[in-house]
Scaffold this motif. Structure first.
Motif, PDB file in Angstrom:
ATOM      1  N   TYR A 162      52.917  45.570  42.160  1.00 56.74           N
ATOM      2  CA  TYR A 162      54.018  44.645  42.434  1.00 56.74           C
ATOM      3  C   TYR A 162      53.597  43.220  42.121  1.00 56.74           C
ATOM      4  N   GLU A 163      54.591  42.334  42.080  1.00 60.75           N
ATOM      5  CA  GLU A 163      54.293  40.930  41.804  1.00 60.75           C
ATOM      6  C   GLU A 163      54.616  40.142  43.058  1.00 60.75           C
ATOM      7  N   ARG A 164      53.677  39.331  43.492  1.00 61.82           N
ATOM      8  CA  ARG A 164      53.918  38.517  44.680  1.00 61.82           C
ATOM      9  C   ARG A 164      55.030  37.519  44.399  1.00 61.82           C
ATOM     10  N   GLU A 165      55.907  37.364  45.390  1.00 61.25           N
ATOM     11  CA  GLU A 165      57.042  36.459  45.179  1.00 61.25           C
ATOM     12  C   GLU A 165      56.597  35.052  44.825  1.00 61.25           C
ATOM     13  N   GLU A 166      55.644  34.545  45.575  1.00 63.59           N
ATOM     14  CA  GLU A 166      55.310  33.134  45.464  1.00 63.59           C
ATOM     15  C   GLU A 166      54.324  32.833  44.332  1.00 63.59           C
ATOM     16  N   SER A 167      53.936  33.863  43.559  1.00 62.13           N
ATOM     17  CA  SER A 167      52.922  33.559  42.543  1.00 62.13           C
ATOM     18  C   SER A 167      53.154  34.340  41.267  1.00 62.13           C
ATOM     19  N   GLU A 168      52.386  33.962  40.254  1.00 66.78           N
ATOM     20  CA  GLU A 168      52.500  34.632  38.960  1.00 66.78           C
ATOM     21  C   GLU A 168      51.645  35.890  38.928  1.00 66.78           C
ATOM     22  N   PHE A 169      50.913  36.151  40.016  1.00 64.03           N
ATOM     23  CA  PHE A 169      49.898  37.207  39.963  1.00 64.03           C
ATOM     24  C   PHE A 169      50.412  38.575  40.393  1.00 64.03           C
ATOM     25  N   HIS A 170      49.727  39.588  39.882  1.00 62.97           N
ATOM     26  CA  HIS A 170      50.067  40.972  40.141  1.00 62.97           C
ATOM     27  C   HIS A 170      49.156  41.524  41.221  1.00 62.97           C
ATOM     28  N   VAL A 171      49.662  42.535  41.912  1.00 69.66           N
ATOM     29  CA  VAL A 171      48.860  43.170  42.954  1.00 69.66           C
ATOM     30  C   VAL A 171      48.935  44.679  42.769  1.00 69.66           C
ATOM     31  N   LEU A 172      47.819  45.360  42.962  1.00 73.73           N
ATOM     32  CA  LEU A 172      47.841  46.824  43.077  1.00 73.73           C
ATOM     33  C   LEU A 172      47.646  47.143  44.552  1.00 73.73           C
ATOM     34  N   ARG A 173      48.703  47.699  45.153  1.00 70.30           N
ATOM     35  CA  ARG A 173      48.673  47.953  46.592  1.00 70.30           C
ATOM     36  C   ARG A 173      48.053  49.334  46.857  1.00 70.30           C
ATOM     37  N   LEU A 174      46.814  49.525  46.429  1.00 67.58           N
ATOM     38  CA  LEU A 174      46.150  50.829  46.599  1.00 67.58           C
ATOM     39  C   LEU A 174      45.667  50.968  48.042  1.00 67.58           C
ATOM     40  N   VAL A 175      45.820  52.159  48.610  1.00 66.84           N
ATOM     41  CA  VAL A 175      45.333  52.349  49.979  1.00 66.84           C
ATOM     42  C   VAL A 175      43.808  52.178  49.975  1.00 66.84           C
ATOM     43  N   PRO A 176      43.267  51.634  51.072  1.00 70.31           N
ATOM     44  CA  PRO A 176      41.831  51.293  51.072  1.00 70.31           C
ATOM     45  C   PRO A 176      40.917  52.450  50.692  1.00 70.31           C
ATOM     46  N   LYS A 177      41.211  53.666  51.089  1.00 63.79           N
ATOM     47  CA  LYS A 177      40.264  54.745  50.800  1.00 63.79           C
ATOM     48  C   LYS A 177      40.273  55.153  49.326  1.00 63.79           C
ATOM     49  N   ILE A 178      41.278  54.717  48.580  1.00 68.59           N
ATOM     50  CA  ILE A 178      41.406  55.056  47.166  1.00 68.59           C
ATOM     51  C   ILE A 178      41.020  53.879  46.267  1.00 68.59           C
ATOM     52  N   ALA A 179      41.111  52.686  46.803  1.00 67.97           N
ATOM     53  CA  ALA A 179      40.824  51.487  46.003  1.00 67.97           C
ATOM     54  C   ALA A 179      39.428  51.588  45.371  1.00 67.97           C
ATOM     55  N   PRO A 180      39.327  51.285  44.057  1.00 64.97           N
ATOM     56  CA  PRO A 180      38.050  51.437  43.354  1.00 64.97           C
ATOM     57  C   PRO A 180      36.933  50.606  43.975  1.00 64.97           C
ATOM     58  N   ILE A 181      37.291  49.408  44.437  1.00 64.27           N
ATOM     59  CA  ILE A 181      36.278  48.554  45.067  1.00 64.27           C
ATOM     60  C   ILE A 181      36.743  48.267  46.483  1.00 64.27           C
ATOM     61  N   ASN A 182      35.846  48.460  47.443  1.00 65.61           N
ATOM     62  CA  ASN A 182      36.230  48.323  48.843  1.00 65.61           C
ATOM     63  C   ASN A 182      36.419  46.874  49.261  1.00 65.61           C
ATOM     64  N   VAL A 183      35.544  46.026  48.759  1.00 68.11           N
ATOM     65  CA  VAL A 183      35.503  44.676  49.319  1.00 68.11           C
ATOM     66  C   VAL A 183      34.898  43.715  48.302  1.00 68.11           C
ATOM     67  N   SER A 184      35.442  42.503  48.253  1.00 72.35           N
ATOM     68  CA  SER A 184      34.821  41.490  47.402  1.00 72.35           C
ATOM     69  C   SER A 184      34.135  40.473  48.292  1.00 72.35           C
ATOM     70  N   VAL A 185      33.123  39.822  47.748  1.00 70.88           N
ATOM     71  CA  VAL A 185      32.360  38.827  48.502  1.00 70.88           C
ATOM     72  C   VAL A 185      32.354  37.527  47.704  1.00 70.88           C
ATOM     73  N   PHE A 186      32.878  36.473  48.338  1.00 71.13           N
ATOM     74  CA  PHE A 186      32.962  35.166  47.651  1.00 71.13           C
ATOM     75  C   PHE A 186      32.207  34.102  48.432  1.00 71.13           C
ATOM     76  N   PRO A 187      31.300  33.370  47.820  1.00 69.93           N
ATOM     77  CA  PRO A 187      30.871  32.111  48.438  1.00 69.93           C
ATOM     78  C   PRO A 187      31.945  31.053  48.140  1.00 69.93           C
ATOM     79  N   LEU A 188      32.281  30.232  49.129  1.00 69.62           N
ATOM     80  CA  LEU A 188      33.300  29.200  48.891  1.00 69.62           C
ATOM     81  C   LEU A 188      32.925  28.379  47.662  1.00 69.62           C
ATOM     82  N   MET A 189      31.650  27.977  47.587  1.00 63.75           N
ATOM     83  CA  MET A 189      31.097  27.314  46.404  1.00 63.75           C
ATOM     84  C   MET A 189      29.790  28.030  46.060  1.00 63.75           C
ATOM     85  N   PRO A 190      29.452  28.065  44.765  1.00 62.16           N
ATOM     86  CA  PRO A 190      28.171  28.709  44.407  1.00 62.16           C
ATOM     87  C   PRO A 190      27.014  27.732  44.584  1.00 62.16           C
TER      88      PRO A 190
END
Lengths: 561, 561
Positions: free
Chosen positions: B440-468
């Motif tokens: 689906y496409e988020r209303e407020e943005s140009e970006f797409h989302v895959l709403r995969l259920v967590p147990k099926i999602a290819p990657i469980n979790v992403s890790v971001f440092p606010l700044m590198p």
């Protein structure tokens, strides 16, 4: 013989067997039965955890059938061959190098010429009927098929999964946001139309592989996690056969192992094999001699595991240089280079042609300007005559019309073809070696045991009611259901004596057995038995799940229960 | 168009793409990229948990290449065909039934005759150059190859995994200690040399299947767990198109669904698809009409999932009667029957021949005794003359030399050919349908989302440092390493704004994102964001593993954190 015993057990207990038995068999093909298929899955699952999850490689999945271009580029179309001879009388086919090794064990084959002339030289006859053999000819080992109808395209069953990775280099380079090094893994079938397959699971016409292709800047073949395992000691046989190393780091420093990256994947392979249960003293890494090494390869190590077949190559770890991507660039015409940015720009002396316009004008008139431009852009070569193309016409420029000047240029990046390092695993060989190295016979009984480590064992736990009556079977079924609903692989068995059931479970390597007896009905405890020590402890039903999970992942030992 | 958007996203973000692009592509073949391969693995992993672990089926793994006998038995050698026509001018090949459907949408194809005559009847020309088409001919869709050298055997790439199970019936029957019912699963590739593949991932020449063959006593087609799901309601289109059912049980009682076993696997398929994330309103079960049903089949249901391709068959659940094992018995000459023991013996009137020795003696002399024995053992037939074989000689016995007597016999068992019920899953189609239904496409943005259920999602979790920088990247790497060492699929990303990184993660369906910020350095907490609600909570680093595990398996919701 151990292999004979193991093949019998494997057939009887659903581990593996020859394919298509009811049609008289199909040489070189094996089935994994219910136990073997789970064992293979578990090995692959640990492999994925190592390579995909922890090393962060990209896993991809590409077709078995591939178009001809791919194998023209890779060299398989020309070079993936063995020499074959047929019996002129009974038409039996022989793989010539193997026939020579069998008949003349002392003869060392050094070249294809030795193979071609050996049959006549040693007067070798058909081993079936004694007939004369034909002159050896090349036989390509790829399975060929036709894709599509009509003017079909030839397709080949891939002899390795690697090419599916190379042809996708650009796609995956983008996925990794265009930074080296990165790695790609593929798990799948490989095919090889063996002339006369004979070594069972070790040499099949269709086999399971797990391959990795790592792409490096040729000037920087290091892998991020090397520090973690640099002190690991592995057994090596280097090409000069004298070297011993105390650690991977030492191997790199002494230039026995050609790069940190190669050393890292030697170490990772060692750790992986030990984790799935191969004894350390059955693992060694043998370096290819210069004669064995492919012409393009920089370094190559075979990881060999010892079994009743001898030391068998189960993993190959090769530095393939820039061969693979260069070949696909040439064949496809696509750019498979990457841009390497220097940390600081470097300066370079550049030679350039400079046109002398006052000479060009009178000779070439209105074309002079165009020719001047072509001269400026022309690369300085060693050739005598400077020739340029203008409007499709080749023009020879006289020497008087240009000079060569030297310029200093700042360069901040260059385009290179990445260097490939390839760890390639033969899953069937690893599985077979694991089975042989797990097999033993208990001293006090006639029964066999597979001493598989709990995380690899096809079935985690068996559940036995002491008797299939008095509600013991109902209680046992409940516990069995609890286990499978919590994703354990559990196996219910209520036939025969408990001793016989333990023996049956041991034969397929089930590490833990739960028995429900009359005491269970009164105090909700069960017996938990461990396969190797045969130690038994009593456990509350409510503690089964958590304890079993820890026993399987190795964080709890039966001794402390 | 949704499918266009999805193929773009899939290519750009490493989900899937057409194979062998650098060689101009290879029609009907697709690669799974790093995200797609993990997604496929996760779907298969849930499938295995359903079928192998919880239903207790045997998983086996048999070759892709199979000998000809197998497909002579199964009928594929003769019947696995489509009609093909070529353009006489430009040689393009057409699959005739599809060309007819495209050009004459109102024409209902009822038989092969309609296909053969349709081209001429409707005067259909080549869609590429307008040329005349050849008369339709049969085209076998199996890929053929040669196995071994010299007098090679033909081999075929299996069009389904099922035959590898049937040929192993006896091996696996023994594995299950000779008790019906039992089931066998196989996951692997199937191959189909499509004449003109056009529907992307939905119709490939090489595809992923997960098949199950269940073997039943034909008189008792029930499956042990039916009670657990008998009240489940599924959407059906039965062959008379009017039926509605309130529950699977009702479907069986009203004889809409032909057996409890079929109903059970319809229910299990429904539950499986919902578990991996297909919305219930996009699933329906369509029964084959009598015209569609194979001549040997008793009942068949297609599970269809709705996507932009319409309602597409993704699973077939068929009662195939005794066809498969009977065919392999005939072709191989092996006994593939099982012995069914009656609960209590039944009595049966048996007619038998009784020799009259005083008549036989004078006629046949010293052969009389042998002949008498043959007469006794001879089955009573309708034929006029009684003929017996003695020492290879056929002897006609005169009527006076025997009588027919009737006897009552107790019978406690019989030998039968088991009945096969087959749920067959097309993994690529399920995966594609899941992607479309997750996009689906988020209303407020140009970006797409895959709403995969967590147990099926290819990657469980992403890790971001606010700044590198400022140590945030080091802290983030530590958390990333902790996650992967605990078998989570985690993804580290430090480039671009946090908003952009969230958007990138959403596009490949990562359900949870962890951000490390300056607060982390002082109080060891991180931000955890959930993809769909975009809700963010603060979490202690020490709580990440346990909470994440619960969030993924669904026992914890972000709302209560």
């Amino acid at each position: 013989m151990l292999s004979k015993k193991l093949y019998d057990l494997a057939k009887r207990r659903g581990i593996f067997w020859g394919s298509f038995e009811i049609y008289g068999g199909f040489s070189g093909f094996y089935d994994y039965g219910p136990i073997g298929a789970l064992l293979k899955d578990n090995i692959i699952s640990v492999w994925k955890d190592y390579y995909v999850n922890r090393e962060g490689l990209a896993l991809i999945d590409t077709p078995n059938i591939s178009p001809e271009d791919v194998f023209r580029a890779s060299g398989h179309l020309k070079e993936f061959t063995d020499y074959i001879s047929y019996c002129k009388t009974c038409k039996t086919a022989f793989r010539v190098d193997e026939l020579l090794k069998e008949k003349v064990p002392d003869f060392v084959i050094k070249s294809n010429e030795d193979i071609i002339t050996g049959i006549e030289k040693f007067n070798i006859k058909c081993t079936v009927c004694g007939g004369e053999l034909t002159k050896p000819e090349k036989f390509n080992l790829m399975f060929e098929t036709k894709v599509g109808p009509g003017n079909f395209k030839p397709g080949y069953l891939r002899p390795e999964t690697a090419q599916g990775i190379f042809v996708n280099f650009n796609n995956i380079y983008r996925y990794f946001r265009e930074e080296l090094p990165f790695g790609v893994a593929q798990i799948g079938k490989g095919f090889r139309n063996e002339i006369a397959p004979r070594q069972g699971l070790i040499r099949q016409r269709e086999f399971n592989m797990a391959e990795v292709e790592l792409f490096f800047d040729p000037k920087n073949k290091r892998w991020k996690n090397f520090e973690n395992i640099k002190d690991l000691k592995v057994r090596i046989i280097s090409k000069n056969e004298q070297d011993l190393i105390e650690s991977l780091k030492e191997g790199v420093e002494n230039k026995i192992i050609s790069s940190e990256a190669i050393a890292y994947f030697i170490g990772l392979t060692h750790l992986f094999l030990i984790e799935i249960g191969i004894p350390a003293n059955k693992i060694r890494f043998r370096q290819h001699t210069d004669a064995e090494l492919a012409h393009y390869a920089i370094d190559c190590w075979d990881c060999e595991i010892e079994s009743s077949y001898g030391w068998v190559e189960c993993v190959g770890i090769a530095d393939r240089g820039t061969y693979d991507l260069t070949q696909h660039e040439l064949e496809s015409g696509e750019d498979l280079k990457v841009t390497i940015r220097y940390e600081s720009p470097i300066t370079k002396n550049i030679k350039k042609y400079k046109p002398i316009e006052k000479v060009l004008g009178p000779i070439f008139k209105d074309k002079a300007k165009l020719i001047a431009k072509e001269i400026e852009n022309h690369k300085v070569t060693e050739e005598k005559d400077l020739k340029v193309q203008v409007n499709g016409e080749e023009i020879v420029v006289p020497k008087e019309a240009y000079t060569i000047i030297e310029k200093i240029e700042k360069i901040s990046s260059e385009k290179i073809v990445p260097n490939v390092i390839e760890p390639s695993y033969g899953i069937d060989r690893i599985l077979y070696s694991l089975l042989e190295n797990s097999y033993y016979e208990r001293e006090e009984s006639e029964f066999h045991v597979l001493r598989l480590v709990p995380k690899i064992a096809p079935i985690n736990v068996s559940v036995f009611p002491l008797m299939p009556k008095d509600g013991l079977d109902i209680e046992a079924q409940k516990i069995h259901n609890m286990l499978v609903n919590n994703h354990f692989k559990a196996y219910y068995d209520d036939s025969g004596s408990i001793g016989k059931r333990y023996a049956r479970a041991d034969e397929i390597g089930i590490p833990f057995n739960i028995t429900i007896d009359y005491q269970t009905l009164s105090d909700q405890t069960v017996t938990l038995r461990e396969r190797d020590s045969t130690k038994q402890v009593r456990l509350n039903i409510s503690d089964i799940l958590v304890n079993l999970r820890k026993l399987i992942d190795g964080t709890l030992k039966i001794e402390v229960l």
